[in-house]
Design an enzyme around this catalytic site. Structure first.
Site, short mmCIF file in Angstrom:
data_model
loop_
_atom_site.label_atom_id
_atom_site.label_comp_id
_atom_site.label_asym_id
_atom_site.label_seq_id
_atom_site.Cartn_x
_atom_site.Cartn_y
_atom_site.Cartn_z
N TRP A 203 53.47 80.04 -12.99
CA TRP A 203 54.36 78.98 -13.46
C TRP A 203 55.28 79.56 -14.53
O TRP A 203 54.83 80.26 -15.44
CB TRP A 203 53.59 77.79 -14.08
CG TRP A 203 54.56 76.85 -14.75
CD1 TRP A 203 55.41 75.98 -14.15
CD2 TRP A 203 54.83 76.77 -16.16
NE1 TRP A 203 56.20 75.36 -15.08
CE2 TRP A 203 55.87 75.82 -16.32
CE3 TRP A 203 54.31 77.41 -17.29
CZ2 TRP A 203 56.38 75.48 -17.57
CZ3 TRP A 203 54.83 77.08 -18.54
CH2 TRP A 203 55.85 76.11 -18.68
N GLU B 11 53.46 77.06 -8.98
CA GLU B 11 53.45 75.69 -9.50
C GLU B 11 54.88 75.22 -9.74
O GLU B 11 55.68 75.90 -10.37
CB GLU B 11 52.67 75.66 -10.84
CG GLU B 11 52.65 74.29 -11.50
CD GLU B 11 51.86 74.28 -12.81
OE1 GLU B 11 51.54 75.36 -13.34
OE2 GLU B 11 51.58 73.17 -13.32
N LYS C 50 57.85 72.32 -11.02
CA LYS C 50 58.07 71.43 -12.16
C LYS C 50 59.42 70.77 -12.06
O LYS C 50 60.35 71.33 -11.47
CB LYS C 50 57.95 72.23 -13.46
CG LYS C 50 57.88 71.37 -14.69
CD LYS C 50 57.29 72.10 -15.86
CE LYS C 50 57.41 71.24 -17.09
NZ LYS C 50 56.72 71.79 -18.24
N ASP D 216 50.98 69.95 -9.98
CA ASP D 216 50.52 69.41 -11.26
C ASP D 216 51.01 67.96 -11.27
O ASP D 216 52.21 67.72 -11.08
CB ASP D 216 51.15 70.23 -12.39
CG ASP D 216 50.78 69.74 -13.78
OD1 ASP D 216 50.86 68.52 -14.03
OD2 ASP D 216 50.44 70.58 -14.64
N HIS E 55 54.24 66.79 -12.95
CA HIS E 55 55.49 67.49 -12.66
C HIS E 55 56.37 66.85 -11.61
O HIS E 55 57.11 67.51 -10.91
CB HIS E 55 55.17 68.93 -12.24
CG HIS E 55 54.65 69.75 -13.38
ND1 HIS E 55 54.47 71.11 -13.30
CD2 HIS E 55 54.25 69.40 -14.63
CE1 HIS E 55 53.99 71.55 -14.44
NE2 HIS E 55 53.85 70.54 -15.27
N HIS F 107 46.74 70.96 -10.56
CA HIS F 107 46.55 70.82 -12.00
C HIS F 107 46.40 69.33 -12.24
O HIS F 107 47.34 68.57 -11.95
CB HIS F 107 47.76 71.36 -12.78
CG HIS F 107 47.64 72.81 -13.10
ND1 HIS F 107 48.59 73.49 -13.80
CD2 HIS F 107 46.65 73.70 -12.83
CE1 HIS F 107 48.20 74.75 -13.95
NE2 HIS F 107 47.03 74.90 -13.35
N ASP G 282 55.91 64.57 -18.69
CA ASP G 282 54.82 65.53 -18.51
C ASP G 282 54.09 65.73 -19.84
O ASP G 282 54.11 66.81 -20.41
CB ASP G 282 55.43 66.84 -18.00
CG ASP G 282 54.38 67.90 -17.72
OD1 ASP G 282 53.24 67.52 -17.39
OD2 ASP G 282 54.70 69.10 -17.84
N ASP H 115 50.92 65.63 -20.72
CA ASP H 115 49.62 66.31 -20.75
C ASP H 115 48.59 65.61 -21.63
O ASP H 115 47.90 66.25 -22.42
CB ASP H 115 49.79 67.78 -21.13
CG ASP H 115 50.38 68.59 -19.98
OD1 ASP H 115 49.74 68.64 -18.92
OD2 ASP H 115 51.49 69.15 -20.14
N ASP I 266 44.49 70.46 -16.57
CA ASP I 266 45.60 71.03 -17.36
C ASP I 266 46.17 69.94 -18.27
O ASP I 266 46.99 69.14 -17.84
CB ASP I 266 46.69 71.58 -16.42
CG ASP I 266 47.86 72.17 -17.22
OD1 ASP I 266 47.69 72.43 -18.43
OD2 ASP I 266 48.93 72.38 -16.62
C1 RNT Z 1 53.41 73.46 -17.72
C2 RNT Z 1 52.48 73.71 -16.61
C3 RNT Z 1 51.52 74.86 -16.82
C4 RNT Z 1 50.92 74.89 -18.20
C5 RNT Z 1 49.77 75.85 -18.36
C6 RNT Z 1 49.44 76.10 -19.79
O1 RNT Z 1 54.16 72.33 -17.57
O2 RNT Z 1 51.76 72.55 -16.31
O3 RNT Z 1 50.55 74.81 -15.83
O4 RNT Z 1 50.49 73.64 -18.63
O5 RNT Z 1 49.99 76.99 -17.66
ZN ZN Z 2 50.20 72.73 -14.89
#
Ligand code: RNT
Ligand code: ZN
Length: 419
Positions: free
Chosen positions: A184, A225, A227, A259, A262, A286, A294, A296, A326
């Site tokens: 990523w 990955e 985004k 993820d 994303h 993720h 996003d 988290d 994640d």
């Molecule tokens: C970032 C991605 C990625 C990170 C990690 C730390 O938006 O989700 O996967 O969160 O690699």
């Molecule tokens: Zn991620």
């Protein structure tokens, strides 16, 4: 009623709809879920002093974050002791552990810089997943790494990716468990670009060069990955959904990684999982909780989390989907955040496995949507808590909130001393 009696009664109710809860519990104990090391220290790592960059950000300054490998490992152990289920350790390259006075830049990392993590994982019978770290580093030029127009910058990051493949293979060989290696980057632009394709062509070429590093495809599972945007990278992301999905689809052995933070807010990964399962032998996730963006947040046992687990379970894809958490919340006790997220995903998997999926599919195929709705609603109030309690008991962890007293004690005795 004792908890044993409650479980016996729950088991009977589930058996009546065709669910064998003993078999479910036995199976879930064997399903690995990758636990990310970066919740413990706000995604910083040990190879730099600078801030977190790459369009991602932690918010909050709750005291007690891990500052050293020893502290991070101790915190990780605390999480292990409070959560049921099989774990895999998920590391970022920035968590390399150097000897005093030693340093290797990202393009020069070697397996030996992760030997302590391997020992840690082996002692706990865990496999390891890995992530090259394309952020928080001075060699990011104008927000770009693998898609930079500067050939020297690209070369540095390609070499980083290749070093990470070698390290991933070392992890797999040492632990006996395949290593999922996720690529990523936060590469992109804050404002309207003049060229959207150029960066993507360079990104494509760079990932191809990384994957040209020889490795055993049974041992290392490379992923890409996608985004949609990042902080300060709002207008354009090189690794968009279409880019990464097309890359994975056209490069043998490369997995797409989704993820669930994303995508655009009304898109759901639960619906994307079965779509990709039609085409990809394996895929990676993720698991996170985005609030409005996003963000988290800590994974909870909420609707979309449960829906994602259901799609994996009812499509019989537990061995085709690599599941990794994640998220990173720095505003609450980090060890508790870690624990809650892992327990939530375990609950979601267990609940999905306690659902009479074959029966429900049959109702759908027969066009009996009235009974399908009735059944889906009634199942929601089946005594899932009693099955969860039995699973936790068998795994030797608390089923209820009593685990939190351990966290409070750990905070008093350990975390509060970290100034
Ligand atoms: C970032 C991605 C990625 C990170 C990690 C730390 O938006 O989700 O996967 O969160 O690699
Ligand atoms: Zn991620």
């Amino acid at each position: 009623m004792t908890s044993a009696e409650r479980y016996a009664s729950a088991k009977e109710q589930y058996a009546a709809v065709g669910v064998d809860t003993d078999a479910v519990i036995a199976k879930l104990k064997e399903i690995p879920v990758s636990l990310h090391c970066w919740q413990g220290d706000d995604v910083i790592g040990f190879d730099h002093d600078g801030p977190l960059t790459g369009g991602i950000q932690t918010t909050g300054d709750y005291p007690g974050k891990a500052r050293t490998p020893e502290e991070l490992m101790a915190d990780f152990d605390k999480v292990i002791s409070l959560t049921p289920g099989k774990k895999k350790l998920n590391l970022h390259a920035s968590y390399a552990i150097f000897e005093p006075g030693e340093f290797a830049d990202r393009d020069k990392l070697e397996p030996k810089h992760f030997a302590k993590w391997v020992a840690f994982a082996k002692e706990r019978n865990m496999g390891i997943d890995f992530n090259p770290t394309f952020f928080s580093h001075p060699n990011i030029k104008d927000g770009m790494t693998l898609s930079s127009p500067d050939g020297e910058v690209r070369k540095f990051w390609i070499n980083h990716g290749r070093a990470c493949i070698r390290i991933s293979e070392y992890f797999a060989k040492e632990t006996g468990v395949p290593c999922v290696m996720n690529i990523w980057t936060g590469d992109g632009f804050k404002d309207i670009p003049a060229d959207r394709m150029g960066p993507r062509m360079r990104y494509k070429d760079s990932i191809e060069q990384i994957l040209a590093e020889p490795f055993d495809r049974k041992l290392v599972k490379p992923c890409v990955e996608s985004k949609v945007f990042g902080i300060g990278v709002e207008a354009f992301t090189a690794g968009s959904a279409e880019f990464t999905l097309s890359f994975a689809a056209t490069h043998e052995g490369c997995l797409p990684l989704m993820d669930n933070g994303h995508y655009h807010p009304t898109e759901v990964v639960s619906d994307k999982i079965p779509a990709l399962l039609c085409f990809f032998p394996e895929l990676a996730l993720h698991i996170t909780r985005p609030i409005r963006w996003d963000s988290d947040h800590v994974v909870l046992y909420d609707d979309e989390t449960r829906e994602m687990a259901k799609e994996i379970v009812r499509n019989d894809a537990l061995d085709r989907v690599y599941m990794a958490l994640d998220y990173f919340d720095a505003s609450i006790n980090r060890v508790s955040a870690w624990t809650v997220g892992f327990r939530s995903w375990q609950k979601a998997l267990l609940c999905a496995m306690c659902t009479p999926n074959a029966e429900l599919k049959k109702l759908q195929d027969e066009g009996n949507f009235t009974k399908l709705m009735v059944m889906q609603e009634e199942i929601k109030t089946y005594p899932f808590g009693d099955v969860w309690a039995e699973y936790c008991r068998q795994c030797g962890v608390a089923a209820d909130q009593s685990w939190f007293a351990e966290i409070e004690k750990y905070e008093r005795e350990v975390l509060s001393n970290r100034k």
